[in-house]
Design a protein around this motif. Structure first.
Motif, PDB file in Angstrom:
ATOM      1  N   TYR A   1     -52.980  76.602 -32.962  1.00 37.61           N
ATOM      2  CA  TYR A   1     -53.903  77.731 -32.808  1.00 37.61           C
ATOM      3  C   TYR A   1     -54.023  78.500 -34.125  1.00 37.61           C
ATOM      4  O   TYR A   1     -55.124  78.865 -34.557  1.00 37.61           O
ATOM      5  CB  TYR A   1     -53.389  78.645 -31.693  1.00 37.61           C
ATOM      6  N   THR A   2     -52.893  78.705 -34.774  1.00 39.69           N
ATOM      7  CA  THR A   2     -52.889  79.394 -36.071  1.00 39.69           C
ATOM      8  C   THR A   2     -53.638  78.581 -37.122  1.00 39.69           C
ATOM      9  O   THR A   2     -54.390  79.131 -37.938  1.00 39.69           O
ATOM     10  CB  THR A   2     -51.442  79.635 -36.537  1.00 39.69           C
ATOM     11  N   LEU A   3     -53.438  77.272 -37.103  1.00 43.22           N
ATOM     12  CA  LEU A   3     -54.127  76.394 -38.050  1.00 43.22           C
ATOM     13  C   LEU A   3     -55.640  76.419 -37.836  1.00 43.22           C
ATOM     14  O   LEU A   3     -56.421  76.457 -38.791  1.00 43.22           O
ATOM     15  CB  LEU A   3     -53.609  74.958 -37.911  1.00 43.22           C
ATOM     16  N   LEU A   4     -56.060  76.401 -36.574  1.00 42.82           N
ATOM     17  CA  LEU A   4     -57.490  76.420 -36.261  1.00 42.82           C
ATOM     18  C   LEU A   4     -58.147  77.699 -36.781  1.00 42.82           C
ATOM     19  O   LEU A   4     -59.236  77.662 -37.366  1.00 42.82           O
ATOM     20  CB  LEU A   4     -57.709  76.292 -34.750  1.00 42.82           C
ATOM     21  N   LYS A   5     -57.479  78.812 -36.563  1.00 43.48           N
ATOM     22  CA  LYS A   5     -58.024  80.080 -37.059  1.00 43.48           C
ATOM     23  C   LYS A   5     -58.136  80.074 -38.575  1.00 43.48           C
ATOM     24  O   LYS A   5     -59.147  80.511 -39.141  1.00 43.48           O
ATOM     25  CB  LYS A   5     -57.130  81.251 -36.614  1.00 43.48           C
ATOM     26  N   SER A   6     -57.112  79.573 -39.220  1.00 43.61           N
ATOM     27  CA  SER A   6     -57.084  79.569 -40.683  1.00 43.61           C
ATOM     28  C   SER A   6     -58.177  78.680 -41.278  1.00 43.61           C
ATOM     29  O   SER A   6     -58.874  79.073 -42.222  1.00 43.61           O
ATOM     30  CB  SER A   6     -55.707  79.095 -41.163  1.00 43.61           C
ATOM     31  N   MET A   7     -58.344  77.482 -40.716  1.00 45.57           N
ATOM     32  CA  MET A   7     -59.336  76.552 -41.282  1.00 45.57           C
ATOM     33  C   MET A   7     -60.764  77.046 -41.056  1.00 45.57           C
ATOM     34  O   MET A   7     -61.646  76.824 -41.889  1.00 45.57           O
ATOM     35  CB  MET A   7     -59.134  75.144 -40.702  1.00 45.57           C
ATOM     36  N   ILE A   8     -60.993  77.720 -39.946  1.00 44.35           N
ATOM     37  CA  ILE A   8     -62.325  78.266 -39.685  1.00 44.35           C
ATOM     38  C   ILE A   8     -62.617  79.430 -40.632  1.00 44.35           C
ATOM     39  O   ILE A   8     -63.719  79.554 -41.180  1.00 44.35           O
ATOM     40  CB  ILE A   8     -62.457  78.711 -38.215  1.00 44.35           C
ATOM     41  N   LYS A   9     -61.612  80.276 -40.844  1.00 43.36           N
ATOM     42  CA  LYS A   9     -61.807  81.419 -41.743  1.00 43.36           C
ATOM     43  C   LYS A   9     -62.061  80.972 -43.181  1.00 43.36           C
ATOM     44  O   LYS A   9     -62.770  81.644 -43.930  1.00 43.36           O
ATOM     45  CB  LYS A   9     -60.595  82.355 -41.675  1.00 43.36           C
TER      46      LYS A   9
END
Length: 258
Positions: free
Chosen positions: A92-100
């Motif tokens: 979940y943290t990775l998904l947020k980071s890559m989208i940002k």
């Protein structure tokens, strides 16, 4: 001995006359050749100016297009790699980071150029030139600070480009060089090159516009999803990325070789 010297002088004089006559003939041909112009009635100076504008804008567009494409391709690469992370919270943290990493481009106004939408009745040349005008008014960050060396290099590059387009006749040139100069581009040829450049730039504008819209949409959806709890938002983040992955605008360019 004197006879031999005399013959040599005559032969040398004859060769000089032949070169001179050849040079004069070429000069007459050059002077007789008329530039046929363009169907639009544009002058050579005008088509050269358009050529320069199209080239300059193409450089800007290539940079923005590559930035947008690499950002989205990078997003897909990171997403596929994240599938190996089985901890939901970590992923979940990775998904947020890559989208940002992608949506951040929308806040960096100097990174991606803004282009207008094509009006319904607007022709391709009119739209491209309007897009050129808008991009010419926007300055990239740092463009205002150029070293004297860089300015000199740009001046030389521009001079070389214009000399390629302009047909110049130098009476002091050798016959060989005169023939080269007569091969320079006519107004009609430059206009034809401009037409090709306009069509190429139009296709690039359309592809870039598609990618830019995907980035904008991703930013909007990511922001709107913040109101949802983590469990629901986790699925929403995955869907956002998969929607881009399957979108025709992305699929059209994702396999391009850099």
């Amino acid at each position: 001995m004197n006879r031999l010297v005399g013959d040599s002088e005559v032969e040398g004089h004859g060769s000089t006359n032949l070169v001179g006559k050849f040079t004069q003939s070429v000069r007459r041909i050059v002077q007789d050749v008329k530039d046929e112009g363009t169907t639009s009635g544009a002058t050579k100076e005008e088509v050269i100016e358009t050529n320069e504008r199209l080239r300059a804008v193409r450089v800007r567009m290539d940079e923005s297009y590559d930035t947008a494409k690499k950002a989205l391709v990078g997003l897909m690469t990171k997403y596929n790699e994240s599938k190996n992370v089985h901890n939901v919270f970590q992923r979940y943290t990775l998904l947020k980071s890559m989208i940002k990493d992608v949506t951040r481009l929308e806040t960096q106004y100097w990174t991606l150029v803004d282009i207008p939408k094509q009006e319904k009745q607007e022709t391709v040349p009119a739209f491209v030139l309007r897009a050129c005008s808008i991009m010419e008014k926007t300055q990239k960050s740092g463009e205002g600070v150029k070293t004297s060396t860089r300015l000199a290099e740009e001046a030389v590059e521009k001079k070389e480009r214009i000399e390629r387009l302009e047909s110049k006749f130098n009476p002091d040139q050798s016959p060989k060089n005169i023939l080269v100069s007569t091969a320079d581009m006519t107004t009609s040829q430059i206009d034809g090159e401009n037409t090709q450049m306009t069509n190429d730039l139009y296709r690039l504008l359309k592809k870039y516009s598609g990618l830019r819209n995907l980035i904008r949409q991703l930013k909007t959806e990511y922001t709107n999803a913040k109101i949802y709890p983590m469990v629901i938002r986790y699925s929403m983040l995955k869907d956002m990325i998969k929607d881009i992955m399957l979108h025709p605008d992305y699929m059209e360019v994702c396999h391009e070789v850099d």
